[in-house]
Design an enzyme around this catalytic site. Structure first.
Site, mmCIF file in Angstrom:
data_model
loop_
_atom_site.group_PDB
_atom_site.id
_atom_site.type_symbol
_atom_site.label_atom_id
_atom_site.label_comp_id
_atom_site.label_asym_id
_atom_site.label_seq_id
_atom_site.Cartn_x
_atom_site.Cartn_y
_atom_site.Cartn_z
ATOM 1 N N ARG A 162 -3.938 0.814 -2.975
ATOM 2 C CA ARG A 162 -4.193 -0.368 -2.153
ATOM 3 C C ARG A 162 -3.648 -1.655 -2.753
ATOM 4 O O ARG A 162 -3.857 -1.956 -3.928
ATOM 5 C CB ARG A 162 -5.703 -0.525 -1.960
ATOM 6 C CG ARG A 162 -6.067 -1.700 -1.063
ATOM 7 C CD ARG A 162 -7.557 -1.846 -0.907
ATOM 8 N NE ARG A 162 -7.862 -2.924 0.019
ATOM 9 C CZ ARG A 162 -8.982 -3.630 0.009
ATOM 10 N NH1 ARG A 162 -9.928 -3.343 -0.879
ATOM 11 N NH2 ARG A 162 -9.185 -4.586 0.878
ATOM 12 N N LEU A 163 -2.973 -2.409 -1.909
ATOM 13 C CA LEU A 163 -2.649 -3.796 -2.177
ATOM 14 C C LEU A 163 -3.561 -4.617 -1.271
ATOM 15 O O LEU A 163 -3.394 -4.622 -0.052
ATOM 16 C CB LEU A 163 -1.176 -4.095 -1.879
ATOM 17 C CG LEU A 163 -0.729 -5.535 -2.110
ATOM 18 C CD1 LEU A 163 -0.831 -5.902 -3.582
ATOM 19 C CD2 LEU A 163 0.693 -5.730 -1.608
ATOM 20 N N CYS A 194 0.817 -1.222 0.000
ATOM 21 C CA CYS A 194 0.000 0.000 0.000
ATOM 22 C C CYS A 194 0.851 1.274 0.000
ATOM 23 O O CYS A 194 1.994 1.282 0.418
ATOM 24 C CB CYS A 194 -0.972 0.056 1.176
ATOM 25 S SG CYS A 194 -2.178 -1.284 1.190
ATOM 26 N N GLU A 238 0.241 -3.528 8.991
ATOM 27 C CA GLU A 238 -0.308 -4.830 9.365
ATOM 28 C C GLU A 238 -0.348 -4.921 10.876
ATOM 29 O O GLU A 238 0.672 -4.747 11.545
ATOM 30 C CB GLU A 238 0.556 -5.958 8.789
ATOM 31 C CG GLU A 238 0.006 -7.331 9.078
ATOM 32 C CD GLU A 238 0.808 -8.441 8.429
ATOM 33 O OE1 GLU A 238 0.472 -9.609 8.669
ATOM 34 O OE2 GLU A 238 1.776 -8.148 7.702
ATOM 35 N N ASN A 253 -1.204 2.285 5.883
ATOM 36 C CA ASN A 253 -0.365 1.239 5.316
ATOM 37 C C ASN A 253 0.227 0.470 6.484
ATOM 38 O O ASN A 253 0.924 1.052 7.323
ATOM 39 C CB ASN A 253 0.755 1.862 4.468
ATOM 40 C CG ASN A 253 1.767 0.819 4.014
ATOM 41 O OD1 ASN A 253 1.442 -0.341 3.815
ATOM 42 N ND2 ASN A 253 3.006 1.246 3.866
ATOM 43 N N ILE A 282 -5.092 -7.391 0.864
ATOM 44 C CA ILE A 282 -4.551 -8.577 1.522
ATOM 45 C C ILE A 282 -5.582 -9.239 2.431
ATOM 46 O O ILE A 282 -5.875 -10.413 2.295
ATOM 47 C CB ILE A 282 -3.280 -8.231 2.329
ATOM 48 C CG1 ILE A 282 -2.170 -7.757 1.377
ATOM 49 C CG2 ILE A 282 -2.792 -9.431 3.136
ATOM 50 C CD1 ILE A 282 -0.919 -7.274 2.048
#
Length: 199
Positions: A47-48, A2, A75, A73, A50
């Site tokens: 956006r990526l 991201c 996790e 961005n 996931i």
């Protein structure tokens, strides 16, 4: 991965500039590109996908009241636990993302919520009522976040290139920041390779 970026300025066409720098961040998030623009503030997210692969997870993401908006961005390893606690407090989630957990957690606890996070992140939260913009990243600096404040304009991004594109002139080199990057592979003490761009 991201990409996030933003502009605060009364001196430019924010929509055009966000569209311009979105191309610089496309490789970080090829699944979706979206903007949030209000008055003199613009936020960008590439956006990526996931966790939540649906379009509901696209950002910038607003809370239920539309008061807060986030571009994020990162996790969070403990987002399901944090989400469960927020649900017990009455929060309703429209996505399966950790992004919405961060946003609602911040709404509930303010800055102290960041102490509960187990993970890494770079983010911007904008409060449309107070007109406050918060930029932060995890304490280890795992996720990149660069910013520049010149002539009453604020630019920030996941990479330096979009900021350089927005500046009228290229800043002088910051040899201290550059030498540390070449030696260790990362910047320290809020330095970057440029004198007026900070990490």
């Amino acid at each position: 991965m991201c990409g996030i970026a933003g502009i605060i300025s009364n001196k430019r066409n924010i929509a055009n500039d966000l569209d311009l720098i979105a191309k610089d961040l496309f490789h970080r998030g090829p699944d979706n590109t979206s903007f949030f623009i209000k008055n003199n503030i613009g936020l960008l997210h590439t956006r990526l996908s996931i966790i939540d692969l649906s379009k509901n997870g696209n950002q910038p993401l607003k809370d239920e009241s539309n008061r807060y908006v986030i571009t994020y961005n990162g996790e969070l390893y403990n987002f399901l636990e944090l989400k469960e606690n927020l649900i017990k407090k009455g929060y309703i989630f429209k996505t399966k993302t950790d992004t919405e957990v961060v946003l609602n957690g911040f709404i509930e606890d303010g800055y102290s919520f960041f102490n509960k996070i187990n993970g890494f992140y770079a983010l911007c939260i904008y409060d449309t009522v107070k007109k406050e913009l918060i930029l932060t990243r995890d304490s280890c600096g795992k996720k990149p976040l660069y910013y520049s404040l010149i002539n009453n304009e604020l630019f920030f991004a996941s990479e330096i290139k979009p900021i350089l594109r927005l500046l009228k002139t290229i800043p002088l080199a910051n040899y201290e920041g550059l030498s540390h990057y070449l030696w260790k592979g990362y910047y320290v003490d809020k330095n970057s390779a440029y004198s007026e761009i900070f990490s």
